[in-house]
Design an enzyme around this catalytic site. Structure first.
Site, PDB file in Angstrom:
ATOM      1  N   ARG A 160       0.854  -1.182   0.000  1.00  0.00           N
ATOM      2  CA  ARG A 160       0.000   0.000   0.000  1.00  0.00           C
ATOM      3  C   ARG A 160       0.887   1.228   0.000  1.00  0.00           C
ATOM      4  O   ARG A 160       1.788   1.346   0.799  1.00  0.00           O
ATOM      5  CB  ARG A 160      -0.892   0.011   1.257  1.00  0.00           C
ATOM      6  N   GLY A 161       0.636   2.106  -0.952  1.00  0.00           N
ATOM      7  CA  GLY A 161       1.458   3.313  -1.052  1.00  0.00           C
ATOM      8  C   GLY A 161       0.603   4.544  -0.831  1.00  0.00           C
ATOM      9  O   GLY A 161      -0.545   4.449  -0.390  1.00  0.00           O
TER      10      GLY A 161
ATOM     11  N   THR B 285      -3.233   1.164  -3.712  1.00  0.00           N
ATOM     12  CA  THR B 285      -2.627  -0.148  -3.542  1.00  0.00           C
ATOM     13  C   THR B 285      -1.805  -0.540  -4.767  1.00  0.00           C
ATOM     14  O   THR B 285      -2.111  -0.131  -5.885  1.00  0.00           O
ATOM     15  CB  THR B 285      -3.720  -1.213  -3.313  1.00  0.00           C
TER      16      THR B 285
ATOM     17  N   PHE C  56      -0.623   6.523  -3.079  1.00  0.00           N
ATOM     18  CA  PHE C  56      -1.705   6.576  -4.053  1.00  0.00           C
ATOM     19  C   PHE C  56      -2.853   5.645  -3.733  1.00  0.00           C
ATOM     20  O   PHE C  56      -3.988   5.905  -4.034  1.00  0.00           O
ATOM     21  CB  PHE C  56      -1.193   6.106  -5.412  1.00  0.00           C
TER      22      PHE C  56
ATOM     23  N   ASP D  76      12.523  12.421  -5.116  1.00  0.00           N
ATOM     24  CA  ASP D  76      12.323  11.568  -3.939  1.00  0.00           C
ATOM     25  C   ASP D  76      13.250  10.360  -4.027  1.00  0.00           C
ATOM     26  O   ASP D  76      12.820   9.213  -3.902  1.00  0.00           O
ATOM     27  CB  ASP D  76      10.850  11.155  -3.839  1.00  0.00           C
TER      28      ASP D  76
HETATM   29  N1  LIG Z   1       7.201  -2.679 -10.234  1.00  0.00           N
HETATM   30  C1  LIG Z   1       7.046  -3.209  -9.036  1.00  0.00           C
HETATM   31  N2  LIG Z   1       7.325  -4.507  -8.828  1.00  0.00           N
HETATM   32  C2  LIG Z   1       7.184  -5.044  -7.592  1.00  0.00           C
HETATM   33  N3  LIG Z   1       6.776  -4.357  -6.510  1.00  0.00           N
HETATM   34  C3  LIG Z   1       6.473  -3.068  -6.661  1.00  0.00           C
HETATM   35  C4  LIG Z   1       6.583  -2.424  -7.932  1.00  0.00           C
HETATM   36  N4  LIG Z   1       6.233  -1.137  -7.783  1.00  0.00           N
HETATM   37  C5  LIG Z   1       5.923  -0.969  -6.491  1.00  0.00           C
HETATM   38  N5  LIG Z   1       6.058  -2.131  -5.807  1.00  0.00           N
HETATM   39  C6  LIG Z   1       5.819  -2.335  -4.370  1.00  0.00           C
HETATM   40  O1  LIG Z   1       4.905  -1.372  -3.919  1.00  0.00           O
HETATM   41  C7  LIG Z   1       5.509  -0.506  -2.948  1.00  0.00           C
HETATM   42  C8  LIG Z   1       4.969   0.915  -3.106  1.00  0.00           C
HETATM   43  O2  LIG Z   1       5.241   1.338  -4.439  1.00  0.00           O
HETATM   44  P1  LIG Z   1       5.398   2.841  -4.818  1.00  0.00           P
HETATM   45  O3  LIG Z   1       6.422   3.454  -3.890  1.00  0.00           O
HETATM   46  O4  LIG Z   1       5.662   2.935  -6.252  1.00  0.00           O
HETATM   47  O5  LIG Z   1       3.943   3.370  -4.497  1.00  0.00           O
HETATM   48  P2  LIG Z   1       3.491   4.775  -4.026  1.00  0.00           P
HETATM   49  O6  LIG Z   1       2.016   4.752  -3.959  1.00  0.00           O
HETATM   50  O7  LIG Z   1       4.090   5.807  -4.904  1.00  0.00           O
HETATM   51  O8  LIG Z   1       4.114   4.794  -2.584  1.00  0.00           O
HETATM   52  P3  LIG Z   1       4.939   5.867  -1.781  1.00  0.00           P
HETATM   53  O9  LIG Z   1       4.820   7.162  -2.485  1.00  0.00           O
HETATM   54  O10 LIG Z   1       4.299   5.814  -0.437  1.00  0.00           O
HETATM   55  O11 LIG Z   1       6.361   5.351  -1.768  1.00  0.00           O
HETATM   56  C9  LIG Z   1       7.010  -0.653  -3.201  1.00  0.00           C
HETATM   57  O12 LIG Z   1       7.770  -0.394  -2.045  1.00  0.00           O
HETATM   58  C10 LIG Z   1       7.103  -2.117  -3.611  1.00  0.00           C
HETATM   59  O13 LIG Z   1       7.090  -2.945  -2.476  1.00  0.00           O
END
Ligand SMILES: Nc1ncnc2c1ncn2[C@@H]1O[C@H](COP(=O)(O)OP(=O)(O)OP(=O)(O)O)[C@@H](O)[C@H]1O
Length: 379
Positions: free
Chosen positions: A84-85, A89, A87, A221
């Protein structure tokens, strides 16, 4: 949405009707705000070449001109949640037979997010696609496509395939099974990494950043959590949520973004900045890769900010660190952005390291170990 076992999402845990209704309401609100914002002459979108046409809403489906990055939703199967990030999931998935990661935008429960939050989430989502879809480099996670709303998305559940609500926004990228660089460093925090591995990881990251800068993209970032590893331990830059096309006038780039321990003093200070903020963060990552440790583990957020900005605090470089590497770290985190090297110079400096003679940080608990640090600082 909760995770199910065996790579499935439980169908009974997806309330499709209410998600659909929420999306409909949020999408309409967000688009109205966006339309108003544009009327006010906000040029935030000036650098985004995605045609977002607020006119084109019909029957709650967000229609727009077909973009070259749009996926064919019928070829995408969304599976279980990986993470979960900010944005929403991140799911595993299959697109056209290929293993992929699918980032789904989560609008939140009704009332959970303010209109401003929804609007900024959506803007960030559009921005991420705008930046990412143009990139093509071995050290950048490969963008496959995205959709800003489709009624054809399907999620794989224990009860078979179920359609997702229309208007779901998602980004599809290559699946990277090695996890985040941060986790890899944490796994090796006691044993530390061989010098050869340190240089390989650092070079991957440096080459990826050098490529981004050549494309006039500032990531903003850079941190080891945002770097993912593929199955052969190649580092790939991920998460373009706050990345931007570099402004020609540095005064156009201000605002706190990034993660505290990695943030350059000028960013922490709210001053104008440029791509050199990524070089600073790279310096911190390089230290982290060499030491398999965390910068400033004992300091609070405010202490880090004050100390980095006012007292020029930087991570402590262990004495066993070869000067060729220590010098790169120090140059990268120079307080003066202009004195920091360009990333392509960093690539050359790293390439000049001879890794054939072994080396690497000596774990603290070994007899002849490195006593550079006063105490073990585990993450
Ligand atoms: N291409 C990918 N392959 C495998 N796992 C992924 C991939 N992209 C993201 N993840 C998993 O999802 C998590 C969150 O991804 P990401 O950082 O891109 O999301 P986000 O919503 O931008 O989160 P945040 O801004 O909080 O870091 C990563 O730490 C990783 O564990």
């Amino acid at each position: 949405m909760k995770e199910g076992g065996e790579g499935f999402v439980r169908a009974d845990q997806i309330d499709l009707k209410s998600i659909d209704e929420q999306l409909e309401r949020h999408m309409n609100k967000a688009l109205t705000m966006e339309r108003n914002k544009r009327k006010e002459g906000d040029d935030d979108f000036a650098t985004i070449d995605i045609a977002v046409s607020p006119r084109a809403i019909k029957n709650t489906t967000f229609r727009k001109q077909k973009q070259d990055w749009e996926i064919d939703p019928s070829k995408l199967i969304i599976k279980s949640v990986i993470a979960r990030g900010t944005f929403g999931t991140v799911h595993r998935g299959v697109y056209d037979g290929q293993d992929v990661a699918v980032k789904l935008l989560d609008w939140g429960e009704e009332g959970q997010r303010t209109e401003a939050e929804i609007s900024s989430l959506r803007t960030a989502f559009i921005q991420e696609v705008a930046v990412w879809h143009k990139l093509d480099h071995p050290n950048v996670t490969k963008f496959i496509g995205a959709t800003m709303g489709s009624s054809e998305l399907q999620v794989q559940t224990e009860n078979g395939l179920i359609s997702m609500p229309s208007n779901i926004c998602c980004v599809v990228v290559e699946y990277l099974p090695g996890g985040a660089l941060k986790s890899y460093l944490i796994k090796n925090r006691r044993r530390k990494l061989a010098f050869k591995v340190v240089i390989q990881l650092a070079l991957d990251l440096a080459r990826g950043l050098s490529y981004l800068h050549s494309q006039k993209i500032v990531h903003r970032d850079v941190k080891t959590e945002n770097m993912l590893l593929d199955k052969s331990r190649t580092v790939k830059i991920a998460d373009f949520g706050v990345a931007r096309v570099e402004a020609s006038n540095p005064n156009d780039m201000t605002g706190e973004t990034g993660t505290l321990g990695y943030m350059a003093p000028e960013v922490l200070n709210g001053k104008p900045y440029n791509r050199k903020c990524d070089v600073y963060s790279f310096g911190i990552c390089l230290w982290e890769i060499y030491c398999c440790d965390m910068p400033y583990p004992d300091l609070s957020f405010s202490e880090v900010t004050t100390a980095v900005v006012r007292q020029n605090l930087r991570p402590e470089i262990p004495r066993c660190c070869p000067s060729s590497l220590a010098n790169v770290m120090k140059r990268c985190w120079d307080v003066n952005p202009e004195k920091r090297p360009e990333m392509d110079e960093v690539v050359s400096l790293l390439e000049a390291n001879d890794t054939s003679k072994g080396g690497g940080m000596i774990p603290l608990d070994q007899q002849q170990g490195c006593f550079c640090f006063r105490k073990f600082k585990g993450p």
